[in-house]
Write a protein that holds these residues in place. Sequence first.
Motif, PDB file in Angstrom:
ATOM      1  N   SER A   1       0.824  -1.206   0.000  1.00 40.95           N
ATOM      2  CA  SER A   1       0.000   0.000   0.000  1.00 40.95           C
ATOM      3  C   SER A   1       0.859   1.257   0.000  1.00 40.95           C
ATOM      4  CB  SER A   1      -0.926  -0.018   1.220  1.00 40.95           C
ATOM      5  OG  SER A   1      -1.780   1.102   1.228  1.00 40.95           O
ATOM      6  N   GLU A   2       1.924   1.254   0.804  1.00 38.82           N
ATOM      7  CA  GLU A   2       2.821   2.417   0.859  1.00 38.82           C
ATOM      8  C   GLU A   2       3.537   2.611  -0.478  1.00 38.82           C
ATOM      9  OE1 GLU A   2       5.424   1.600   4.089  1.00 38.82           O
ATOM     10  OE2 GLU A   2       3.861   1.813   5.630  1.00 38.82           O
ATOM     11  N   LEU A   3       3.977   1.513  -1.084  1.00 41.33           N
ATOM     12  CA  LEU A   3       4.655   1.597  -2.377  1.00 41.33           C
ATOM     13  C   LEU A   3       3.733   2.176  -3.446  1.00 41.33           C
ATOM     14  CD1 LEU A   3       7.040   0.889  -4.283  1.00 41.33           C
ATOM     15  CD2 LEU A   3       5.994  -1.376  -4.547  1.00 41.33           C
TER      16      LEU A   3
ATOM     17  N   GLY B   1      13.193  -6.094  -9.066  1.00 45.04           N
ATOM     18  CA  GLY B   1      13.291  -7.095  -8.011  1.00 45.04           C
ATOM     19  C   GLY B   1      14.670  -7.066  -7.386  1.00 45.04           C
ATOM     20  N   THR B   2      15.257  -8.237  -7.233  1.00 46.28           N
ATOM     21  CA  THR B   2      16.547  -8.329  -6.555  1.00 46.28           C
ATOM     22  C   THR B   2      17.720  -8.331  -7.516  1.00 46.28           C
ATOM     23  OG1 THR B   2      16.432 -10.756  -6.582  1.00 46.28           O
ATOM     24  CG2 THR B   2      15.484  -9.632  -4.666  1.00 46.28           C
ATOM     25  N   ARG B   3      17.478  -8.298  -8.811  1.00 48.83           N
ATOM     26  CA  ARG B   3      18.549  -8.465  -9.790  1.00 48.83           C
ATOM     27  C   ARG B   3      18.539  -7.344 -10.829  1.00 48.83           C
ATOM     28  NH1 ARG B   3      16.212 -14.502 -10.581  1.00 48.83           N
ATOM     29  NH2 ARG B   3      16.599 -15.216  -8.465  1.00 48.83           N
TER      30      ARG B   3
ATOM     31  N   THR C   1      15.896  10.335 -22.052  1.00 44.19           N
ATOM     32  CA  THR C   1      16.446  11.278 -23.039  1.00 44.19           C
ATOM     33  C   THR C   1      15.609  11.316 -24.304  1.00 44.19           C
ATOM     34  OG1 THR C   1      17.907   9.646 -24.098  1.00 44.19           O
ATOM     35  CG2 THR C   1      18.785  10.841 -22.186  1.00 44.19           C
ATOM     36  N   THR C   2      14.763  10.293 -24.535  1.00 45.34           N
ATOM     37  CA  THR C   2      13.891  10.285 -25.713  1.00 45.34           C
ATOM     38  C   THR C   2      12.531  10.896 -25.417  1.00 45.34           C
ATOM     39  OG1 THR C   2      12.875   8.114 -25.330  1.00 45.34           O
ATOM     40  CG2 THR C   2      15.015   8.142 -26.428  1.00 45.34           C
ATOM     41  N   GLY C   3      12.338  11.380 -24.202  1.00 47.36           N
ATOM     42  CA  GLY C   3      11.079  12.029 -23.846  1.00 47.36           C
ATOM     43  C   GLY C   3      10.083  11.135 -23.150  1.00 47.36           C
ATOM     44  N   GLN C   4      10.459   9.881 -22.850  1.00 44.40           N
ATOM     45  CA  GLN C   4       9.534   8.985 -22.168  1.00 44.40           C
ATOM     46  C   GLN C   4       9.482   9.287 -20.672  1.00 44.40           C
ATOM     47  OE1 GLN C   4       9.631   4.781 -23.077  1.00 44.40           O
ATOM     48  NE2 GLN C   4      10.743   5.146 -24.986  1.00 44.40           N
ATOM     49  N   SER C   5       8.318   9.004 -20.078  1.00 48.25           N
ATOM     50  CA  SER C   5       8.191   9.033 -18.624  1.00 48.25           C
ATOM     51  C   SER C   5       8.552   7.653 -18.100  1.00 48.25           C
ATOM     52  CB  SER C   5       6.758   9.383 -18.215  1.00 48.25           C
ATOM     53  OG  SER C   5       6.395  10.669 -18.659  1.00 48.25           O
ATOM     54  N   VAL C   6       9.508   7.591 -17.193  1.00 47.46           N
ATOM     55  CA  VAL C   6       9.973   6.316 -16.650  1.00 47.46           C
ATOM     56  C   VAL C   6       9.806   6.330 -15.133  1.00 47.46           C
ATOM     57  CG1 VAL C   6      11.899   4.708 -16.453  1.00 47.46           C
ATOM     58  CG2 VAL C   6      11.668   6.106 -18.515  1.00 47.46           C
ATOM     59  N   GLN C   7       9.156   5.298 -14.606  1.00 51.70           N
ATOM     60  CA  GLN C   7       9.048   5.123 -13.162  1.00 51.70           C
ATOM     61  C   GLN C   7       9.639   3.781 -12.784  1.00 51.70           C
ATOM     62  OE1 GLN C   7       4.777   7.367 -12.552  1.00 51.70           O
ATOM     63  NE2 GLN C   7       5.437   5.975 -10.922  1.00 51.70           N
ATOM     64  N   GLN C   8      10.504   3.807 -11.783  1.00 51.15           N
ATOM     65  CA  GLN C   8      11.078   2.585 -11.247  1.00 51.15           C
ATOM     66  C   GLN C   8      10.274   2.167 -10.020  1.00 51.15           C
ATOM     67  OE1 GLN C   8      15.304   3.544 -10.683  1.00 51.15           O
ATOM     68  NE2 GLN C   8      15.727   2.466 -12.588  1.00 51.15           N
ATOM     69  N   ILE C   9       9.748   0.956 -10.068  1.00 47.95           N
ATOM     70  CA  ILE C   9       8.897   0.456  -8.998  1.00 47.95           C
ATOM     71  C   ILE C   9       9.627  -0.706  -8.336  1.00 47.95           C
ATOM     72  CG2 ILE C   9       6.634  -0.529  -8.455  1.00 47.95           C
ATOM     73  CD1 ILE C   9       5.655   0.900 -11.056  1.00 47.95           C
ATOM     74  N   ASP C  10      10.210  -0.441  -7.191  1.00 47.59           N
ATOM     75  CA  ASP C  10      11.088  -1.386  -6.510  1.00 47.59           C
ATOM     76  C   ASP C  10      10.272  -2.248  -5.546  1.00 47.59           C
ATOM     77  OD1 ASP C  10      13.026  -2.763  -5.155  1.00 47.59           O
ATOM     78  OD2 ASP C  10      14.231  -1.004  -4.638  1.00 47.59           O
ATOM     79  N   VAL C  11      10.079  -3.510  -5.913  1.00 48.82           N
ATOM     80  CA  VAL C  11       9.307  -4.426  -5.064  1.00 48.82           C
ATOM     81  C   VAL C  11      10.212  -5.364  -4.274  1.00 48.82           C
ATOM     82  CG1 VAL C  11       7.370  -4.336  -6.667  1.00 48.82           C
ATOM     83  CG2 VAL C  11       9.014  -6.202  -6.842  1.00 48.82           C
ATOM     84  N   SER C  12      11.528  -5.140  -4.359  1.00 44.08           N
ATOM     85  CA  SER C  12      12.454  -6.076  -3.708  1.00 44.08           C
ATOM     86  C   SER C  12      12.278  -6.098  -2.197  1.00 44.08           C
ATOM     87  CB  SER C  12      13.906  -5.710  -4.053  1.00 44.08           C
ATOM     88  OG  SER C  12      14.242  -4.420  -3.570  1.00 44.08           O
TER      89      SER C  12
ATOM     90  N   LEU D   1       3.725 -12.403  -6.070  1.00 42.99           N
ATOM     91  CA  LEU D   1       2.304 -12.170  -5.816  1.00 42.99           C
ATOM     92  C   LEU D   1       2.063 -10.785  -5.221  1.00 42.99           C
ATOM     93  CD1 LEU D   1       1.152 -15.645  -4.418  1.00 42.99           C
ATOM     94  CD2 LEU D   1       1.048 -14.761  -6.749  1.00 42.99           C
ATOM     95  N   ALA D   2       2.955 -10.342  -4.345  1.00 44.87           N
ATOM     96  CA  ALA D   2       2.828  -8.986  -3.803  1.00 44.87           C
ATOM     97  C   ALA D   2       2.959  -7.952  -4.916  1.00 44.87           C
ATOM     98  CB  ALA D   2       3.886  -8.752  -2.724  1.00 44.87           C
ATOM     99  N   ALA D   3       3.845  -8.216  -5.872  1.00 48.24           N
ATOM    100  CA  ALA D   3       3.974  -7.321  -7.016  1.00 48.24           C
ATOM    101  C   ALA D   3       2.685  -7.276  -7.825  1.00 48.24           C
ATOM    102  CB  ALA D   3       5.138  -7.766  -7.903  1.00 48.24           C
ATOM    103  N   ALA D   4       2.008  -8.426  -7.962  1.00 48.99           N
ATOM    104  CA  ALA D   4       0.741  -8.469  -8.688  1.00 48.99           C
ATOM    105  C   ALA D   4      -0.330  -7.632  -7.982  1.00 48.99           C
ATOM    106  CB  ALA D   4       0.273  -9.912  -8.849  1.00 48.99           C
TER     107      ALA D   4
END
Length: 319
Positions: A166-168, A238-240, A254-265, A281-284
Amino acid sequence: MEPLNPAQDRDALKAALLGAPPVVAGAVPDLGRAVFTGSGDSLASALVATEFGHRAMSAGDLTWGETLPAACDTVVGISRSGTSGATVRALRLARDAGLKTVAITSQTSSPLADSADAVQLVPDLDVAEIVPCAGHLALAQGVAAVCGVDTAHLNSALAETLDRVSELVESQLTALCTAAPAAISVLSLPELRSGADFWVLKLIEACGLAARNVPLEESGHVDYFIGPQGHLTLQLLGTRGRSRFDRLAEALRTTGQSVQQIDVSGLVDGDKPGAGVVRDLAAAVAGTWFAHGAAVRWGRPPFRGGAVNMDAKHIKLDS
């Protein structure tokens, strides 16, 4: 559109998980070289098996291609209702060819169960959902059980992650672009391929946008060509492979895309039994809640607000 209520969604799913019976491993045959098959959410569940050395395929590839995969001893069909047409037909095709067959379902009296040598039963999770994930959580545990994982503790272990989930999700929704993109890519490595596939399904259902699940390195080879229309790239970490994710995120921005990193590790302590399955499953779950929140933020009602015919007759087994 139904408003987003993160605390209510979290508490309802937590209660459902803690109140549900655990998945109990059934008496399934030695799988040998197995192919796990399903469609939609069930295919995402099938992908859990790839972490245990098995293959996952769309049920339609088997059924409509009328060809069983090479070097296969067992076909495992996955369908909560047991009535998904392509999956039932795929299991019957395998049975008629003399292969071992296993059904993973919540319905023992169903065409899928009737077509299998053995049945791995999973319970239904009793929870009200707008954008659904409970069926996947149960079926994926069934997949893990068939693969030899001790699933007795998975419901409680998953329930323990939900506060972190929920916090993530809350932090990621805060960072989300205010306008809906033209399309969405979800990048992943194999450890989270099932979860990433589920993210894609839920983003499509909730937001009505084109979305795709892309292996990390393939995105690095082609995705910098996307544009100039707005595109959202979600990196499921994840972890890798952290350094590669970081380097690619910089290039795509740099190409104009919006990128979000979602760290579920950090959703699961890595030394706990079955941590990989629980993390996936938590990631799902995170993907489901994120998709609902994105739909609210962008004003796009889930399932197109009832504009879509939802009787699903075209995917059910006909008589």
